[in-house]
Write a protein that holds these residues in place. Structure first.
Motif, short mmCIF file in Angstrom:
data_model
loop_
_atom_site.label_atom_id
_atom_site.label_comp_id
_atom_site.label_asym_id
_atom_site.label_seq_id
_atom_site.Cartn_x
_atom_site.Cartn_y
_atom_site.Cartn_z
N PHE A 131 92.31 51.42 21.25
CA PHE A 131 91.78 52.45 22.13
C PHE A 131 92.93 53.13 22.86
CE2 PHE A 131 88.26 49.38 21.89
CZ PHE A 131 87.21 50.22 21.57
N ALA A 132 92.87 54.45 22.94
CA ALA A 132 93.82 55.18 23.78
C ALA A 132 93.44 54.97 25.25
CB ALA A 132 93.78 56.67 23.45
N VAL A 133 94.45 54.82 26.10
CA VAL A 133 94.23 54.71 27.55
C VAL A 133 95.29 55.54 28.26
CG1 VAL A 133 93.10 52.45 27.47
CG2 VAL A 133 95.60 52.58 27.70
N ALA A 134 95.00 55.91 29.49
CA ALA A 134 95.95 56.71 30.26
C ALA A 134 97.09 55.88 30.82
CB ALA A 134 95.22 57.43 31.39
N ASP A 135 96.83 54.58 31.06
CA ASP A 135 97.83 53.71 31.69
C ASP A 135 97.61 52.29 31.18
OD1 ASP A 135 99.34 52.06 33.38
OD2 ASP A 135 98.97 53.29 35.15
N THR A 136 98.41 51.88 30.21
CA THR A 136 98.23 50.56 29.60
C THR A 136 98.36 49.44 30.62
OG1 THR A 136 99.04 51.34 27.47
CG2 THR A 136 99.17 48.98 27.86
N ASP A 137 99.31 49.53 31.52
CA ASP A 137 99.52 48.46 32.50
C ASP A 137 98.31 48.31 33.41
OD1 ASP A 137 102.82 47.76 32.60
OD2 ASP A 137 102.25 49.65 31.69
N ALA A 138 97.73 49.44 33.84
CA ALA A 138 96.56 49.37 34.71
C ALA A 138 95.36 48.79 33.98
CB ALA A 138 96.24 50.77 35.25
N VAL A 139 95.17 49.16 32.71
CA VAL A 139 94.05 48.63 31.93
C VAL A 139 94.23 47.13 31.70
CG1 VAL A 139 92.92 48.70 29.68
CG2 VAL A 139 93.46 50.82 30.86
N ALA A 140 95.46 46.69 31.43
CA ALA A 140 95.71 45.25 31.25
C ALA A 140 95.36 44.48 32.51
CB ALA A 140 97.17 45.03 30.87
N ARG A 141 95.69 45.04 33.67
CA ARG A 141 95.35 44.37 34.94
C ARG A 141 93.84 44.34 35.13
NH1 ARG A 141 99.93 47.36 36.74
NH2 ARG A 141 98.57 48.99 37.60
N ARG A 142 93.15 45.44 34.82
CA ARG A 142 91.69 45.46 34.98
C ARG A 142 91.02 44.48 34.03
NH1 ARG A 142 92.23 51.13 35.18
NH2 ARG A 142 91.13 51.46 33.20
N ALA A 143 91.55 44.37 32.82
CA ALA A 143 90.97 43.41 31.86
C ALA A 143 91.03 42.00 32.41
CB ALA A 143 91.69 43.50 30.52
#
Length: 251
Positions: free
Chosen positions: A204-216
């Motif tokens: 999946f494309a995301v705007a901010d990989t680091d932020a998505v990893a933290r949310r996961a």
């Protein structure tokens, strides 16, 4: 933005769904991760949930209470679901879910290829498949990772008429691009002795990989540490029911 208004050409990844033993948990997790909204499949029966981005379908979540772990399934576009499913079986694959109508939306099937990797077939009717792709919070890519790449390359070349190209940018990988007959790249096949089974990966494309990893991680899932690759800053995420996928932010 990449908004689609017609069926994709034969052999193009065009839909994804999550088969999960915990639909409610999945709805909460992916809403938090991607901001998706939801609506039921309007089929007159409980066939699952459609995931929406800006009001347009991007994925499905299907309850499967007997499944031990959740899994994302990618569907290739086809103009003839029955014929492609039959050819897949004749080419060394195996039919898991025979062709069936998803109301008037599509005719679909699920098969495994010659090395055991699962994928679906999607003959779009009133539903094209994913109507937004290649932008944050939507599908951007699928690659097959397998310990036995040569039979897989032969299978997809025969089934969809794909051509094969090497990848000189990552010479340490046993990697082959898959291209439709018109030359368009639809994904790739990676040979790796480190994986025990063959599977199509979902990115999946995301705007901010680091932020998505933290949310996961905060939402009950797991994530690897984000790392830079030649194509994107990427992380591998596992949802609370065990489905593995990748997220990436292009440079």
């Amino acid at each position: 933005m990449s908004e689609l208004s017609g069926n994709q050409p034969e052999g193009t990844p065009t839909w994804i769904d999550l088969r999960t033993p915990d639909r409610d948990g999945a709805l909460a997790f992916y809403r938090e991760l991607f901001g998706w909204e939801y609506e039921p499949y309007p089929t007159g029966e409980d066939r699952g949930t459609v995931c929406l981005l800006r009001g347009r379908p991007v994925a499905g979540i299907v309850p499967d209470p007997d499944r031990a772990a959740a899994v994302w399934t990618m569907y290739f576009a086809t103009d003839d679901c029955d014929g492609t499913a039959r050819r897949a079986a004749e080419t060394g694959g195996r039919l898991i879910e025979p062709p069936a109508d998803l109301a008037d939306h599509a005719r679909t099937a699920v098969v495994t290829d010659s090395v055991g990797a699962r994928f679906g077939l999607w003959q779009g009717r009133t539903r094209l498949g994913s109507e937004i792709v290649n932008e944050p919070d939507s599908l951007v890519r699928n690659d097959l990772i397998t310990p036995d790449p040569e039979p897989a390359r032969a299978f997809y070349t025969e089934l969809f008429g794909f051509t094969l190209d090497g990848n000189n940018e990552v010479p340490e990988l046993d990697f082959t691009f898959l291209r439709r007959p018109d030359g368009h790249e639809i994904g790739g096949i990676i040979g790796s002795s480190d994986v025990p089974t063959s599977a199509w990966g979902t990115l999946f494309a995301v705007a901010d990989t680091d932020a998505v990893a933290r949310r996961a991680a905060a939402s009950g899932g797991l994530s690897t540490e984000p790392e830079d690759t030649p194509y994107a800053r990427m992380a591998t995420v596992t949802d609370p029911s065990g489905a593995v996928f990748s997220v990436g932010t292009a440079p």
